[in-house]
Design an enzyme around this catalytic site. Sequence first.
Site, short mmCIF file in Angstrom:
data_model
loop_
_atom_site.label_atom_id
_atom_site.label_comp_id
_atom_site.label_asym_id
_atom_site.label_seq_id
_atom_site.Cartn_x
_atom_site.Cartn_y
_atom_site.Cartn_z
N LYS A 164 -10.15 0.32 -2.13
CA LYS A 164 -10.30 -0.09 -0.72
C LYS A 164 -11.69 0.23 -0.19
CE LYS A 164 -7.55 0.40 3.59
NZ LYS A 164 -6.52 1.25 4.22
N CYS A 187 -4.64 -3.70 3.14
CA CYS A 187 -4.34 -3.31 4.52
C CYS A 187 -5.48 -3.55 5.52
CB CYS A 187 -3.91 -1.84 4.51
SG CYS A 187 -3.08 -1.29 6.02
N GLU A 214 0.86 -1.18 0.00
CA GLU A 214 0.00 0.00 0.00
C GLU A 214 0.90 1.24 0.00
OE1 GLU A 214 -2.06 0.72 3.72
OE2 GLU A 214 -3.83 1.43 2.66
O1 KGT Z 1 -2.68 6.97 3.69
C1 KGT Z 1 -1.76 6.51 3.00
O2 KGT Z 1 -1.03 7.21 2.30
C2 KGT Z 1 -1.54 5.04 3.05
N1 KGT Z 1 -2.59 4.37 3.74
C3 KGT Z 1 -2.52 3.98 5.01
O3 KGT Z 1 -1.52 4.17 5.67
C4 KGT Z 1 -3.71 3.25 5.61
C5 KGT Z 1 -4.82 4.21 5.86
S1 KGT Z 1 -4.47 5.51 6.97
N2 KGT Z 1 -3.30 2.57 6.80
C6 KGT Z 1 -3.96 1.55 7.31
O4 KGT Z 1 -4.98 1.09 6.80
C7 KGT Z 1 -3.34 0.95 8.57
C8 KGT Z 1 -4.13 -0.19 9.14
C9 KGT Z 1 -3.60 -0.62 10.45
O5 KGT Z 1 -2.54 -0.24 10.88
C10 KGT Z 1 -4.41 -1.56 11.26
O6 KGT Z 1 -5.46 -2.06 10.78
O7 KGT Z 1 -4.02 -1.81 12.41
#
Ligand code: KGT
Length: 341
Positions: A171, A213, A96
């Site tokens: 997503k 993710c 990701e």
């Molecule tokens: O925003 C971006 O540039 C990249 N995307 C992310 O980092 C995403 C959304 S904030 N992160 C997660 O989904 C972490 C999930 C996680 O850590 C869990 O489920 O515990």
Amino acid sequence: MLRKLIQNPLQTFLKGIFLPRPWKQFWQIKTLTPDHRLSAAPCGFRAMSAAAGSLKPLIAVCQVTSTPNRDQNVECCSSLIREAAQRGACVVFLPEAFDFIGSNTEETLHLAEPLEGDCFQHYASLARECGVWLSLGGFHERGSNWESTGRIYNCHLLLDPKGTLVAAYRKTHLCDVELEGRVSMKESAFTNPGSEIVSPVSTPAGKVGLAICYDLRFPEMSLALAQDGAEILTYPSAFTVTTGSAHWEVLLRARAIETQCYVVAAAQTGKNHERRTSYGHSMIVDPWGSVIAQCQEGTGLCYAEIDLAYLRRIRQEIPVFSHRRTDLYGQVASLKSPTTS
Ligand SMILES: O=C(O)CNC(=O)[C@H](CS)NC(=O)CCC(=O)C(=O)O
């Protein structure tokens, strides 16, 4: 490169003595000629051999530390993809946010591109050059509703070795999570949720189901993909250190055991910017639940062979999909047996 490939001198010596001639030649071509450009040939060779029962398709997982610097990220991912192709991988998986991780919402929105932009063009031509399938695990996409919503999609792209876009999954479960004093994520503030799960795609390694993710926390989705024929589930990720150290491996192994699929999880690792560190531990889990490959600390690759005969044997021996009590689970009652190939 050469030193890295010849990891075990004793093994090398024994191979030299005991391997019958054709094997010896094959092995030498694959490992002793580091600058030999293995483009489409090794993948085809492996696929052919896999059909003949001697070699199984090899896949590669890339672990990176994306930053707000797009050019550096492209350079790093591209060199890992080239290395994986040289080692004979058919499908290469990126995490990701392989394109970038912005240091704040404005920067993320500013750096995002439409699907058909430079980033996609670059990886499409790299897929052609290397003759590999590419899972680009979480592209920040300015979709057709960008002007009206001001939000992007978190989009997982699958490219074939012609550079054709074969599938795009946006997503569906957005990560809005607040752990007081430790973790604060509000993905929905800058991302639109996708509206559908995408049918698994046939690749030389098996049928690949696309997720991203935080989707990992929803077993309904992995069961739906398995029921739709997936043999490999992919969870390109950027897990936090707090949640990753507690949940990452357990969740990945549980999804593999429940669905009797291979689970492939390319991850962000290390310090993405001043206020963000990712958990890493990119891994490949087999349908029995064993971790069969895991990246070491930092940027790098790990590899595994996919054995679909093994997958089928596990599904026969523990036939959970036909034991499911669909009369008891309310909303998930409509889940049926996985389509078998
Ligand atoms: O925003 C971006 O540039 C990249 N995307 C992310 O980092 C995403 C959304 S904030 N992160 C997660 O989904 C972490 C999930 C996680 O850590 C869990 O489920 O515990």
